[in-house]
Design a protein around this motif. Structure first.
Motif, PDB file in Angstrom:
ATOM      1  N   GLY A   1       0.860  -1.183   0.000  1.00 35.85           N
ATOM      2  CA  GLY A   1       0.000   0.000   0.000  1.00 35.85           C
ATOM      3  C   GLY A   1       0.895   1.231   0.000  1.00 35.85           C
ATOM      4  O   GLY A   1       1.827   1.326   0.786  1.00 35.85           O
ATOM      5  N   ILE A   2       0.633   2.153  -0.888  1.00 36.58           N
ATOM      6  CA  ILE A   2       1.437   3.366  -0.979  1.00 36.58           C
ATOM      7  C   ILE A   2       0.645   4.512  -0.364  1.00 36.58           C
ATOM      8  O   ILE A   2      -0.432   4.855  -0.839  1.00 36.58           O
ATOM      9  N   ALA A   3       1.172   5.062   0.706  1.00 42.71           N
ATOM     10  CA  ALA A   3       0.533   6.206   1.362  1.00 42.71           C
ATOM     11  C   ALA A   3       1.213   7.483   0.900  1.00 42.71           C
ATOM     12  O   ALA A   3       2.411   7.492   0.616  1.00 42.71           O
ATOM     13  N   ASN A   4       0.467   8.546   0.861  1.00 43.63           N
ATOM     14  CA  ASN A   4       1.025   9.852   0.554  1.00 43.63           C
ATOM     15  C   ASN A   4       1.707  10.351   1.823  1.00 43.63           C
ATOM     16  O   ASN A   4       1.040  10.691   2.796  1.00 43.63           O
ATOM     17  N   PRO A   5       3.050  10.390   1.853  1.00 45.77           N
ATOM     18  CA  PRO A   5       3.750  10.759   3.091  1.00 45.77           C
ATOM     19  C   PRO A   5       3.403  12.159   3.596  1.00 45.77           C
ATOM     20  O   PRO A   5       3.441  12.409   4.793  1.00 45.77           O
ATOM     21  N   LEU A   6       3.049  13.058   2.691  1.00 43.57           N
ATOM     22  CA  LEU A   6       2.736  14.426   3.098  1.00 43.57           C
ATOM     23  C   LEU A   6       1.433  14.511   3.884  1.00 43.57           C
ATOM     24  O   LEU A   6       1.189  15.496   4.567  1.00 43.57           O
ATOM     25  N   THR A   7       0.598  13.481   3.794  1.00 45.62           N
ATOM     26  CA  THR A   7      -0.681  13.503   4.507  1.00 45.62           C
ATOM     27  C   THR A   7      -0.664  12.688   5.795  1.00 45.62           C
ATOM     28  O   THR A   7      -1.656  12.692   6.517  1.00 45.62           O
ATOM     29  N   ILE A   8       0.442  12.004   6.085  1.00 43.87           N
ATOM     30  CA  ILE A   8       0.484  11.163   7.290  1.00 43.87           C
ATOM     31  C   ILE A   8       1.604  11.558   8.249  1.00 43.87           C
ATOM     32  O   ILE A   8       2.133  10.733   8.982  1.00 43.87           O
ATOM     33  N   GLY A   9       1.972  12.842   8.214  1.00 49.41           N
ATOM     34  CA  GLY A   9       2.903  13.334   9.215  1.00 49.41           C
ATOM     35  C   GLY A   9       4.352  13.448   8.791  1.00 49.41           C
ATOM     36  O   GLY A   9       5.215  13.715   9.628  1.00 49.41           O
ATOM     37  N   PHE A  10       4.645  13.237   7.530  1.00 46.13           N
ATOM     38  CA  PHE A  10       6.013  13.411   7.049  1.00 46.13           C
ATOM     39  C   PHE A  10       6.055  14.667   6.199  1.00 46.13           C
ATOM     40  O   PHE A  10       5.391  14.769   5.184  1.00 46.13           O
ATOM     41  N   ASP A  11       6.857  15.630   6.647  1.00 48.88           N
ATOM     42  CA  ASP A  11       6.861  16.946   6.022  1.00 48.88           C
ATOM     43  C   ASP A  11       8.066  17.174   5.121  1.00 48.88           C
ATOM     44  O   ASP A  11       8.097  18.143   4.379  1.00 48.88           O
ATOM     45  N   ARG A  12       9.078  16.317   5.179  1.00 48.15           N
ATOM     46  CA  ARG A  12      10.299  16.536   4.411  1.00 48.15           C
ATOM     47  C   ARG A  12      10.605  15.333   3.523  1.00 48.15           C
ATOM     48  O   ARG A  12      10.983  14.281   4.010  1.00 48.15           O
ATOM     49  N   LEU A  13      10.436  15.534   2.231  1.00 52.37           N
ATOM     50  CA  LEU A  13      10.864  14.562   1.242  1.00 52.37           C
ATOM     51  C   LEU A  13      12.064  15.181   0.554  1.00 52.37           C
ATOM     52  O   LEU A  13      12.054  16.368   0.237  1.00 52.37           O
ATOM     53  N   ALA A  14      13.098  14.396   0.328  1.00 57.02           N
ATOM     54  CA  ALA A  14      14.287  14.926  -0.327  1.00 57.02           C
ATOM     55  C   ALA A  14      14.951  13.857  -1.173  1.00 57.02           C
ATOM     56  O   ALA A  14      14.878  12.666  -0.867  1.00 57.02           O
ATOM     57  N   MET A  15      15.597  14.318  -2.222  1.00 54.16           N
ATOM     58  CA  MET A  15      16.498  13.486  -3.004  1.00 54.16           C
ATOM     59  C   MET A  15      17.900  13.918  -2.596  1.00 54.16           C
ATOM     60  O   MET A  15      18.172  15.118  -2.443  1.00 54.16           O
ATOM     61  N   ILE A  16      18.771  12.954  -2.402  1.00 52.98           N
ATOM     62  CA  ILE A  16      20.142  13.252  -2.005  1.00 52.98           C
ATOM     63  C   ILE A  16      21.074  12.608  -3.023  1.00 52.98           C
ATOM     64  O   ILE A  16      21.013  11.394  -3.241  1.00 52.98           O
ATOM     65  N   GLY A  17      21.894  13.443  -3.650  1.00 47.45           N
ATOM     66  CA  GLY A  17      22.935  12.947  -4.540  1.00 47.45           C
ATOM     67  C   GLY A  17      24.192  12.736  -3.720  1.00 47.45           C
ATOM     68  O   GLY A  17      24.597  13.621  -2.971  1.00 47.45           O
ATOM     69  N   MET A  18      24.789  11.550  -3.851  1.00 46.80           N
ATOM     70  CA  MET A  18      25.975  11.233  -3.048  1.00 46.80           C
ATOM     71  C   MET A  18      27.172  10.921  -3.937  1.00 46.80           C
ATOM     72  O   MET A  18      27.036  10.219  -4.935  1.00 46.80           O
ATOM     73  N   ARG A  19      28.300  11.432  -3.528  1.00 48.43           N
ATOM     74  CA  ARG A  19      29.572  11.040  -4.121  1.00 48.43           C
ATOM     75  C   ARG A  19      30.257  10.147  -3.082  1.00 48.43           C
ATOM     76  O   ARG A  19      30.263  10.476  -1.902  1.00 48.43           O
ATOM     77  N   VAL A  20      30.787   9.041  -3.557  1.00 52.53           N
ATOM     78  CA  VAL A  20      31.416   8.091  -2.630  1.00 52.53           C
ATOM     79  C   VAL A  20      32.837   7.777  -3.077  1.00 52.53           C
ATOM     80  O   VAL A  20      33.217   8.015  -4.230  1.00 52.53           O
ATOM     81  N   ARG A  21      33.597   7.254  -2.163  1.00 51.84           N
ATOM     82  CA  ARG A  21      34.970   6.851  -2.449  1.00 51.84           C
ATOM     83  C   ARG A  21      34.944   5.754  -3.523  1.00 51.84           C
ATOM     84  O   ARG A  21      34.097   4.852  -3.465  1.00 51.84           O
ATOM     85  N   PRO A  22      35.847   5.832  -4.509  1.00 48.47           N
ATOM     86  CA  PRO A  22      35.857   4.806  -5.560  1.00 48.47           C
ATOM     87  C   PRO A  22      35.888   3.393  -4.978  1.00 48.47           C
ATOM     88  O   PRO A  22      36.629   3.116  -4.028  1.00 48.47           O
ATOM     89  N   GLY A  23      35.053   2.550  -5.517  1.00 43.18           N
ATOM     90  CA  GLY A  23      34.990   1.152  -5.081  1.00 43.18           C
ATOM     91  C   GLY A  23      34.080   0.890  -3.894  1.00 43.18           C
ATOM     92  O   GLY A  23      33.935  -0.251  -3.466  1.00 43.18           O
ATOM     93  N   SER A  24      33.455   1.933  -3.339  1.00 41.44           N
ATOM     94  CA  SER A  24      32.648   1.739  -2.130  1.00 41.44           C
ATOM     95  C   SER A  24      31.139   1.841  -2.372  1.00 41.44           C
ATOM     96  O   SER A  24      30.365   1.731  -1.429  1.00 41.44           O
ATOM     97  N   ALA A  25      30.710   2.054  -3.609  1.00 42.25           N
ATOM     98  CA  ALA A  25      29.291   2.312  -3.880  1.00 42.25           C
ATOM     99  C   ALA A  25      28.383   1.177  -3.417  1.00 42.25           C
ATOM    100  O   ALA A  25      27.332   1.432  -2.820  1.00 42.25           O
ATOM    101  N   HIS A  26      28.756  -0.075  -3.656  1.00 38.81           N
ATOM    102  CA  HIS A  26      27.886  -1.184  -3.239  1.00 38.81           C
ATOM    103  C   HIS A  26      27.721  -1.231  -1.722  1.00 38.81           C
ATOM    104  O   HIS A  26      26.603  -1.432  -1.218  1.00 38.81           O
ATOM    105  N   GLU A  27      28.807  -1.027  -0.994  1.00 33.09           N
ATOM    106  CA  GLU A  27      28.740  -1.055   0.465  1.00 33.09           C
ATOM    107  C   GLU A  27      27.917   0.113   1.000  1.00 33.09           C
ATOM    108  O   GLU A  27      27.127  -0.045   1.946  1.00 33.09           O
ATOM    109  N   VAL A  28      28.075   1.286   0.400  1.00 32.96           N
ATOM    110  CA  VAL A  28      27.303   2.444   0.831  1.00 32.96           C
ATOM    111  C   VAL A  28      25.816   2.194   0.553  1.00 32.96           C
ATOM    112  O   VAL A  28      24.966   2.472   1.411  1.00 32.96           O
TER     113      VAL A  28
END
Length: 176
Positions: free
Chosen positions: A56-83
């Motif tokens: 079931g997919i709930a609309n997070p903005l209607t159930i008490g979650f006010d902050r949705l964000a996308m985060i772009g991450m740069r990681v150390r070479p070779g560590s992406a799978h572990e991160v």
């Protein structure tokens, strides 16, 4: 567990459930002209092999979650799978993908408020071994949230499924 190749019936079942995850197996069986027991077996197999997840997919903005964000991450070479493995364990992450381009990983997070987001980012995400830097993008409005993409070779428009609206997904904006 890895699934074998999908046949046309599997694809049609997936397409129907993407449009209406609550549709009764008996209705799906009638639509496809097969026994309900076959639908039940196939759905269970698709779930067990990780091909299909029914939620079931709930609309997070209607159930008490006010902050949705996308985060772009740069990681150390070779560590992406572990991160990625560490990120998927955080309850706030709803989407974790390894990418090519400016960012190594993109993460969608859902938080209660700014304090929750700040704690998540600074006290947990930044401390994951391999994370080099992050850029955050707050979601201001969601205009489309869809989970029913096409299933190879199945024309979803031909299936007898409920109308999900002209936008093809959930519009999470408040009526204006």
């Amino acid at each position: 567990m890895i699934a074998g190749p999908l046949d046309d019936i599997d694809r049609r079942i997936i397409a129907i459930l993407q449009a209406d995850g609550r549709r009764a197996y008996s209705q799906i069986a009638e639509d496809l002209g097969i026994p309900a027991s076959s639908v039940r077996y196939r759905v269970q197999r698709l779930e067990d092999t990780g091909v299909l997840q029914i939620v079931g997919i709930a609309n997070p903005l209607t159930i008490g979650f006010d902050r949705l964000a996308m985060i772009g991450m740069r990681v150390r070479p070779g560590s992406a799978h572990e991160v990625c493995r560490a990120l998927r364990e955080l309850p706030e992450t709803s989407y974790v993908v390894m990418t090519a381009g400016q960012y190594d990983i993109m993460v969608e997070v859902i938080c209660r408020d700014t304090d929750h987001f700040t704690d998540l980012l600074n006290r947990r995400m930044h401390l994951i071994d391999g994370v080099v830097s992050t850029d955050s993008f707050f979601v201001l409005e969601v205009h489309k949230l869809a989970y029913g993409w096409g299933v190879g070779g199945v024309e979803t428009g031909l299936l007898d499924v409920p109308d999900v609206g002209s936008n093809g997904g959930m519009d999470q904006r408040a009526p204006r």
